[in-house]
Each structure stands twice: as structure tokens, then as C-alpha cells.
Design a protein around this motif. Structure first.
Motif, PDB file in Angstrom:
ATOM      1  N   GLY A   1      -9.033  -0.255  -3.818  1.00 49.00           N
ATOM      2  CA  GLY A   1      -8.986   0.693  -2.712  1.00 49.00           C
ATOM      3  C   GLY A   1      -9.141   2.135  -3.158  1.00 49.00           C
ATOM      4  O   GLY A   1      -9.309   3.031  -2.339  1.00 49.00           O
TER       5      GLY A   1
ATOM      6  N   ASN B   1       0.837  -1.199   0.000  1.00 46.67           N
ATOM      7  CA  ASN B   1       0.000   0.000   0.000  1.00 46.67           C
ATOM      8  C   ASN B   1       0.875   1.254   0.000  1.00 46.67           C
ATOM      9  O   ASN B   1       0.669   2.185  -0.786  1.00 46.67           O
ATOM     10  CB  ASN B   1      -0.918  -0.031   1.227  1.00 46.67           C
TER      11      ASN B   1
ATOM     12  N   SER C   1     -13.139  -1.734  -0.318  1.00 44.66           N
ATOM     13  CA  SER C   1     -11.988  -1.861   0.583  1.00 44.66           C
ATOM     14  C   SER C   1     -12.439  -2.195   2.000  1.00 44.66           C
ATOM     15  O   SER C   1     -11.779  -2.968   2.699  1.00 44.66           O
ATOM     16  CB  SER C   1     -11.155  -0.580   0.575  1.00 44.66           C
TER      17      SER C   1
ATOM     18  N   TYR D   1      -5.314  -4.256  -3.700  1.00 41.93           N
ATOM     19  CA  TYR D   1      -5.920  -3.111  -3.008  1.00 41.93           C
ATOM     20  C   TYR D   1      -5.495  -1.798  -3.667  1.00 41.93           C
ATOM     21  O   TYR D   1      -6.303  -0.896  -3.871  1.00 41.93           O
ATOM     22  CB  TYR D   1      -5.508  -3.134  -1.533  1.00 41.93           C
TER      23      TYR D   1
END
Length: 308
Positions: A145, A60, A152, A137
Motif C-alpha cells: 500500500g 492499517n 493497492s 497492505y
């Protein structure tokens, strides 16, 4: 600074106990409900689950850095960056950060394959889905995301609640139990609440660079109301868990851990800014850890009473 300290900061290791609590809950359920427990399998599960959690956090950070999200938050006075800072401040090179990130995925795969041979197909099912959700993600072409439609949040409930609790139980017993779903919901929802609340700290810069979280889509006021709803849903799930037999009746004591967080929400009804949202984030994390710990203690007490 030692390599371990650098790694713990770069990986935001302080969030990993959220995953560890879920693994402990699932393993305890296997021991209490089926009298089955292997230390080796438990350790492999704990290491693999922790590694995929760290991977999800670091991948991330890596892609948010590449997309400019974290840099924008770091440079703006209207946001508080929630990344580790190892990329945005140049403490680690992008190559070093990426190497450590992918090594966490490699550790996860080794643990998953080993557990597959020890415990069966369910490991690859849950681990495979969880791994794909962690990867995509923020990674193209999916980047779910970034789309802000609740995908998410659903993934957080699954990956930081349902999957690790069910998985930790399955690898010990070789089967599933419907009570696991209800046992996993409190931690899944509280962890989702924690990650949801962190979006308040940089939603304006997220909007500028095109990251459409729910806070960006709904705005601060509506999202704050949804945050309260998530907490209520998490507390309600504790009651449901008790009703279906996932926890003994005294499991309702876990509700007490949310009192400081409820007071914080009451305080923030009329006064909200970056500082209060930051306090809300860390209080959400503390509540999640405390609630999960109380649930573990409740399960252990239940086992002790059963022996008597």
C-alpha cells in the motif's frame, strides 16, 4: 461511552456494510441460480468476512500510526486524518488496539476453518489470499500500500468485490460461476473508488513520511481524473453485468444511484480543496452502498418474477 460504541468507532464499523453487501450478493446468486442456501453457512461467511474487513482497517491504522503517517495527518492543517483517532488521540493504548485487531483475524480464521469443513477447499484459497492481502497492505516487509503502483487499488477490487462475492457463492454451492466475476465488479470498483478518494485528504503528509499512494505519485490533478475514470469503469461494469446475465435487464437502475456523485465531480472540476474532497469521499461511500443495495433488490425481484 459503551464498549460497543468504542469498538464501532475504533474499527470504523461504518465501512463494514460494503463487505456485507458483497456477501449478500454472492449468497443471493447461489439461491437464485442454484436454489441453494444455508443460513448457518451464510452467517459464518458474513461474520468471517466482516471480521477480516475490520482487521484490514485496524491493522492499517496500527501500522500507519507506528510509521507516523496518521500522526502527521492529525497534526497538519493541510490534511484531514481518516483514521479512527483511537491511537492518535490516545483513547486506546497501542496494546489494546493491537489486541482487538488480532482478535478480528482470529475470528476470521475460526470461520474460515469451519467453512472449509462444511464447503471445501475454495474457502482456504480465497480466504488465504484475501487474508494475506489484508495483512501485508501496510505490514513489513511487503507494505504494497506504500509503493503507489496501483497494487493497492487492484487488491481493493479483489478483496472488496471479487473474493467476497465469489466466496459467498462458493460456500453455498461448492463451485464457481463466471457470472460472479461480473456481478462482483460494480461493488469492487465502487469500493476501490471510495478508498482511493480518501487518499486526497492526506496525500501531502503521506508524501512527507514516504507513503507513496497513487495520489502522491501522480499528484492531485491527475489523480482526480483517474477517480472519474474509476467511477466510469464501475458504471460500465454494471452494463456488462446485465449483458452477461449477472443481473436482469432492469439492473441498469443501479446506474441512477451515481447521479449525485457525478454532479459532485462536475462541481469539483474547477473548485477542489480538502472540504470538497471530504464531501467526495462520503458521497462515494453512499453511492457504493446505494448501488449495492439496488443490485440486491434487483436480484430479489428477479427471484420473485422467476417464481411467478
Amino acid at each position: 461511552m459503551s464498549k460497543w460504541v468504542e469498538f464501532s468507532q475504533a474499527s470504523r464499523l461504518h465501512f463494514v456494510p460494503l463487505m456485507a453487501i458483497c456477501v449478500v450478493q454472492g449468497a443471493l446468486a447461489a439461491w437464485i441460480w442454484n436454489n441453494q442456501f444455508s443460513v448457518l453457512i451464510f452467517l459464518l461467511t458474513l461474520i468471517g468476512s466482516s471480521a477480516i474487513h475490520i482487521f484490514s482497517m485496524m491493522i492499517n491504522d496500527l501500522w500507519d500510526y507506528r510509521s507516523g503517517v496518521d500522526v502527521a495527518a492529525y497534526q497538519s492543517e493541510e490534511s484531514i486524518s481518516t483514521d479512527s483517532g483511537y491511537l492518535t488521540t490516545g483513547k486506546w493504548s497501542e496494546q489494546t488496539f493491537a489486541r482487538v485487531t488480532w482478535s478480528m483475524l482470529a475470528i476470521t480464521i475460526v470461520c474460515a476453518v469451519t467453512l472449509y469443513f462444511l464447503s471445501g477447499w475454495g474457502v482456504l484459497l480465497l480466504g488465504g489470499i484475501g487474508g494475506l492481502l489484508a495483512l501485508f497492505y501496510v505490514v513489513p516487509p511487503i507494505k504494497y500500500g506504500y509503493i503507489g503502483k496501483g497494487s493497492s487499488e487492484l487488491a481493493h477490487v479483489l478483496c472488496f468485490g471479487v473474493f467476497p462475492v465469489m466466496g459467498a457463492y462458493y460456500v453455498q454451492t461448492g463451485h464457481f460461476d463466471i457470472r460472479l466475476f461480473f456481478l462482483s465488479l460494480p461493488m469492487g470498483l465502487l469500493t476501490t473508488l471510495t478508498f482511493f478518494n480518501h487518499h486526497f485528504l492526506h496525500w501531502k503528509t503521506d508524501k512527507q513520511v514516504g507513503k507513496r499512494t497513487l495520489v502522491v505519485v501522480w499528484g492531485e490533478r491527475k489523480s482526480f481524473r483517474f477517480s472519474i475514470f474509476l467511477l466510469c469503469l464501475a458504471l460500465f461494469s454494471i452494463l456488462i453485468c446485465v449483458l452477461v446475465g449477472g443481473l436482469p435487464i432492469y439492473g441498469i437502475l443501479a446506474l441512477l444511484t451515481a447521479i449525485p456523485l457525478c454532479r459532485m465531480y462536475q462541481h469539483m472540476k474547477n473548485k477542489r480543496n480538502l472540504q470538497t474532497h471530504q464531501q467526495l469521499l462520503w458521497l462515494s461511500l453512499r453511492t457504493s452502498l446505494q448501488c449495492g443495495t439496488v443490485m440486491i433488490l434487483v436480484l430479489l425481484v428477479g427471484r420473485w418474477i422467476w417464481f411467478i
